[in-house]
Design a protein around this motif. Structure first.
Motif, PDB file in Angstrom:
ATOM      1  N   LEU A 109      55.758 -25.486  -9.304  1.00  0.00           N
ATOM      2  CA  LEU A 109      55.166 -24.254  -8.777  1.00  0.00           C
ATOM      3  C   LEU A 109      55.781 -23.013  -9.411  1.00  0.00           C
ATOM      4  CD1 LEU A 109      54.804 -25.190  -5.001  1.00  0.00           C
ATOM      5  CD2 LEU A 109      52.953 -24.713  -6.596  1.00  0.00           C
ATOM      6  N   ALA A 114      58.939 -21.869  -9.335  1.00  0.00           N
ATOM      7  CA  ALA A 114      60.033 -21.175  -8.646  1.00  0.00           C
ATOM      8  C   ALA A 114      61.271 -21.077  -9.544  1.00  0.00           C
ATOM      9  CB  ALA A 114      60.382 -21.884  -7.336  1.00  0.00           C
ATOM     10  N   GLU A 149      56.947 -19.684 -20.278  1.00  0.00           N
ATOM     11  CA  GLU A 149      55.925 -18.670 -20.544  1.00  0.00           C
ATOM     12  C   GLU A 149      54.734 -18.768 -19.605  1.00  0.00           C
ATOM     13  OE1 GLU A 149      55.062 -19.357 -24.639  1.00  0.00           O
ATOM     14  OE2 GLU A 149      57.098 -18.746 -25.241  1.00  0.00           O
ATOM     15  N   ARG A 150      54.412 -19.982 -19.172  1.00  0.00           N
ATOM     16  CA  ARG A 150      53.190 -20.159 -18.392  1.00  0.00           C
ATOM     17  C   ARG A 150      53.422 -20.384 -16.915  1.00  0.00           C
ATOM     18  NH1 ARG A 150      49.370 -22.065 -22.827  1.00  0.00           N
ATOM     19  NH2 ARG A 150      50.626 -21.321 -24.546  1.00  0.00           N
ATOM     20  N   PHE A 151      54.535 -21.030 -16.538  1.00  0.00           N
ATOM     21  CA  PHE A 151      54.676 -21.460 -15.152  1.00  0.00           C
ATOM     22  C   PHE A 151      55.676 -20.652 -14.330  1.00  0.00           C
ATOM     23  CE2 PHE A 151      52.576 -25.014 -17.101  1.00  0.00           C
ATOM     24  CZ  PHE A 151      51.661 -25.376 -16.126  1.00  0.00           C
ATOM     25  N   SER A 165      57.297 -18.141 -12.125  1.00  0.00           N
ATOM     26  CA  SER A 165      56.728 -17.072 -11.298  1.00  0.00           C
ATOM     27  C   SER A 165      57.309 -15.738 -11.718  1.00  0.00           C
ATOM     28  CB  SER A 165      57.058 -17.314  -9.819  1.00  0.00           C
ATOM     29  OG  SER A 165      56.314 -18.382  -9.317  1.00  0.00           O
ATOM     30  N   ARG A 166      56.427 -14.767 -11.893  1.00  0.00           N
ATOM     31  CA  ARG A 166      56.870 -13.432 -12.277  1.00  0.00           C
ATOM     32  C   ARG A 166      56.587 -12.498 -11.112  1.00  0.00           C
ATOM     33  NH1 ARG A 166      55.188 -16.012 -16.415  1.00  0.00           N
ATOM     34  NH2 ARG A 166      56.347 -16.041 -18.384  1.00  0.00           N
ATOM     35  N   PHE A 167      57.619 -12.265 -10.317  1.00  0.00           N
ATOM     36  CA  PHE A 167      57.399 -11.504  -9.093  1.00  0.00           C
ATOM     37  C   PHE A 167      57.039 -10.055  -9.355  1.00  0.00           C
ATOM     38  CE2 PHE A 167      59.609 -15.198  -7.632  1.00  0.00           C
ATOM     39  CZ  PHE A 167      58.936 -15.503  -6.460  1.00  0.00           C
ATOM     40  N   SER A 225      54.989  -8.887 -11.356  1.00  0.00           N
ATOM     41  CA  SER A 225      53.594  -8.637 -11.704  1.00  0.00           C
ATOM     42  C   SER A 225      52.672  -8.709 -10.500  1.00  0.00           C
ATOM     43  CB  SER A 225      53.127  -9.656 -12.757  1.00  0.00           C
ATOM     44  OG  SER A 225      53.088 -10.947 -12.181  1.00  0.00           O
ATOM     45  N   ARG A 226      53.251  -8.904  -9.319  1.00  0.00           N
ATOM     46  CA  ARG A 226      52.412  -9.089  -8.139  1.00  0.00           C
ATOM     47  C   ARG A 226      52.002  -7.785  -7.473  1.00  0.00           C
ATOM     48  NH1 ARG A 226      55.359 -14.031  -6.418  1.00  0.00           N
ATOM     49  NH2 ARG A 226      54.451 -15.084  -8.160  1.00  0.00           N
ATOM     50  N   GLY A 227      50.750  -7.748  -7.037  1.00  0.00           N
ATOM     51  CA  GLY A 227      50.205  -6.531  -6.427  1.00  0.00           C
ATOM     52  C   GLY A 227      50.487  -6.444  -4.947  1.00  0.00           C
TER      53      GLY A 227
END
Lengths: 282, 282
Positions: B236, B238, B272-274, B276-278, B280-282
Motif C-alpha cells: 500500500l 506506507a 517511484e510508483r507506490f 505514498s506521497r503525503f 501531494s494530497r488535497g
C-alpha cells in the motif's frame, strides 16, 4: 454483460452512478461507489475482468493532459476502496477502440475491487494515478502451471507443487466494518494501528469461522479486530482467548472496549478446535 | 471432471498419488502432495469444490474409530500445506453415498488448497482432525449480496457497498518459497518469526508487482520476505526501500542476507510508483 443505459443522466436516475459528470463517484473519506470507464483517458487499459484505470485531473477543458494529477478527491477515494476493501460499480461508456465497451451509451458491468494503485508518467508526459481493478468473483491464480481437472503428467510432483499459486482470502462484511471503526482500526491484541495513504488498515477476524462446517455468525459478538500478523496467528491456532480475555499461547490480554460484547461460546469453540496443541504432536 | 483410474495401483503408476495405501501422500516436513477421498471416514463431507476432510489414525484394522487421532505424519503434513500455501491433488474414490465421487475406481479431480484445520469429536466419540479443502480457481465471495452483471436496484448504495465481501490475495511461487527458507521465515523489516503449529509463517512480497501492467519478474532479485503487517504496508506504499536498503516512510533498514541480490531497478520502480506521497494530497 449488464444492463445498458443511453446516457449519463439515465445512469444517475437509476442510482448506478451518483454523479452527473465526473468519472468517479464518491468521497475521499468514504471511498468510491462507482466509476465510469469511458475511453476519455488515453492511459486506460481494459482487459475485461481487469482494468487499468487512470485517475482524474490534470486536463484542460479540451481534455488534454496539461498538468500532474493529484492524489485527492476521487483519486484518493479509490485508495480508500483498496485499503478498506470496498467494491465499486464499474460502468463502461461507448468506445470504438475498446472491445469490452458497449457500441453506444453506457453499460453497468458489475462489481470490481481496487487491487492496487500507483503513480506513473502518462503518455502526455505528466504524472497520473493509476488503479488496477479486478472483477469480483472472477479471480483465479495467474501463475498456475497446471490445468485443474487434468491428470498430472510425470513424476516431479515436488516442482509442480511449488510453482502453483495459492490464495489467502480475507473477507469483509458490514458488521466487520462497523467494528473496525469502533476500534479505530486498532489491533485488539497488540494495539498497532497501521497508517497507509491517509487511512488505516486492520482486519476483522471471525472467532467461530463463517461458512461450512463451522457456520459462525457474522455478528459483532463473533468478531475481533486484529492486525494481519495476529489474524493469521489466530486463524492458524497459534493463540486463542479465554473467557476473561487472557490470551492462551502468547502473552497478553485481548483489549475489549465497553459496548463490545463477545460471545463466550464462540471463544470456547475456537479454543477447543483451533488452538494448537503441541503436546499431541508426534 | 478429471481422468479416471481403475485402482490405487494405477494412481500410483501415473504419479498421481505416491503412496500405495494411505489416504494422505506426503511428509510432516514437506507437506502433502495428494489425498484420496474415498468415503472411508464417516466424518468426511463433500460439497464438490469444498471438502471437509478427516485426517488419518485412530482406527482399528476393521476401520472402526477406537482412539483419538494425533496431529502427526499425514495429518501434520496437511497443516504444513495450509501454512506454506501448498496446493494438493485430490483424488476421489468410488462411494455410492457421495454424488461427487466416481461410480467405480478413482478419479483425479484437480488441485485444492487447505483453507483451515481444526480438531473435533467425530461421530464415534473420538477426537479427529479435520480440514477444509477448497478447489483452486473456483473460489468466489460467499457473502456477496448482489449479482455481478445485474443492474443495481435502488439508491442505498452505501449499504450495498458495505455488505459485499472482498478478497485479499497473497500468491506464492517456487522462487518465493526458496527465499522464505533462505531467510528462515523471518521478516526482513522487523525480524519477527511467526511460529504456528510447528512451522513458521512468512509472506513473499514482490517489489515490482507481478502481472499487468507492472510485469515484475518472479525472481529472487524481485522478492523480499515480509510479515503480513509489513507486506500490506509495503504493497500500500506506507514505506519503500532505498538502494542502500534504508527504509523510507518508516524507521529502520531492510535486513538482506549475503547471497540475496536485490535488483535496484525494482526498488526504484516501487519507490517511484507506490510510495505514498503525503504532500501531494488535497
Amino acid at each position: 454483460m449488464g444492463t445498458e443505459f443511453p446516457s449519463y443522466a439515465a445512469l444517475y436516475a437509476a442510482g448506478i452512478h451518483n454523479h452527473t459528470q465526473a468519472g468517479i463517484s464518491g468521497s475521499s473519506k468514504q471511498g468510491a461507489d462507482s466509476i465510469v470507464v469511458s475511453g476519455g483517458y488515453q492511459d486506460d487499459q481494459d482487459f475485461g475482468n481487469e482494468i487499468i484505470y487512470t485517475g482524474h485531473g490534470g486536463r484542460d477543458s479540451a481534455g488534454r493532459h496539461v498538468d500532474d494529477q493529484k492524489l485527492e478527491r476521487g483519486n484518493l477515494a479509490l485508495v480508500v476502496n483498496e485499503i478498506e476493501g470496498l467494491p465499486l460499480r464499474v460502468i463502461r461508456g461507448a468506445d470504438q477502440t475498446n472491445p469490452f465497451a458497449p457500441a453506444e451509451g453506457y453499460r453497468y458491468d458489475g462489481l470490481f475491487r481496487v487491487d492496487s494503485h500507483w503513480c506513473d508518467v502518462g503518455k502526455a508526459g505528466f504524472k497520473v494515478w493509476r488503479y488496477r481493478l479486478l472483477k469480483i468473483g472472477d479471480e483465479s491464480p495467474t501463475q498456475e502451471d497446471h490445468t485443474p481437472g487434468a491428470p498430472y503428467e510425470g513424476d516431479n510432483a515436488q516442482t509442480h507443487r511449488l510453482t502453483t499459486s495459492v490464495q489467502r482470502i480475507v473477507r469483509d462484511t458490514k458488521q466487520a466494518k462497523m467494528l473496525k471503526w469502533y476500534y479505530r482500526h486498532t489491533c485488539q491484541v497488540c494495539g498497532i494501528r497501521i497508517a497507509v495513504a491517509g487511512a488505516h488498515y486492520i482486519e476483522a477476524a471471525h472467532i467461530r469461522p463463517l461458512g461450512k462446517p463451522h457456520d459462525g455468525p457474522d455478528t459483532t459478538d463473533n468478531i475481533i479486530c486484529l492486525c494481519p500478523n495476529h489474524h493469521i496467528m489466530f486463524d492458524l491456532g497459534a493463540f486463542s482467548i479465554s473467557d476473561d480475555y487472557a490470551l492462551i499461547g502468547i502473552e497478553g490480554k485481548l483489549s475489549v472496549r465497553d459496548g463490545h460484547k463477545i460471545n463466550s461460546e464462540h471463544l470456547a469453540y475456537h479454543r477447543e478446535r483451533f488452538l494448537s496443541r503441541f503436546e499431541s504432536r508426534g
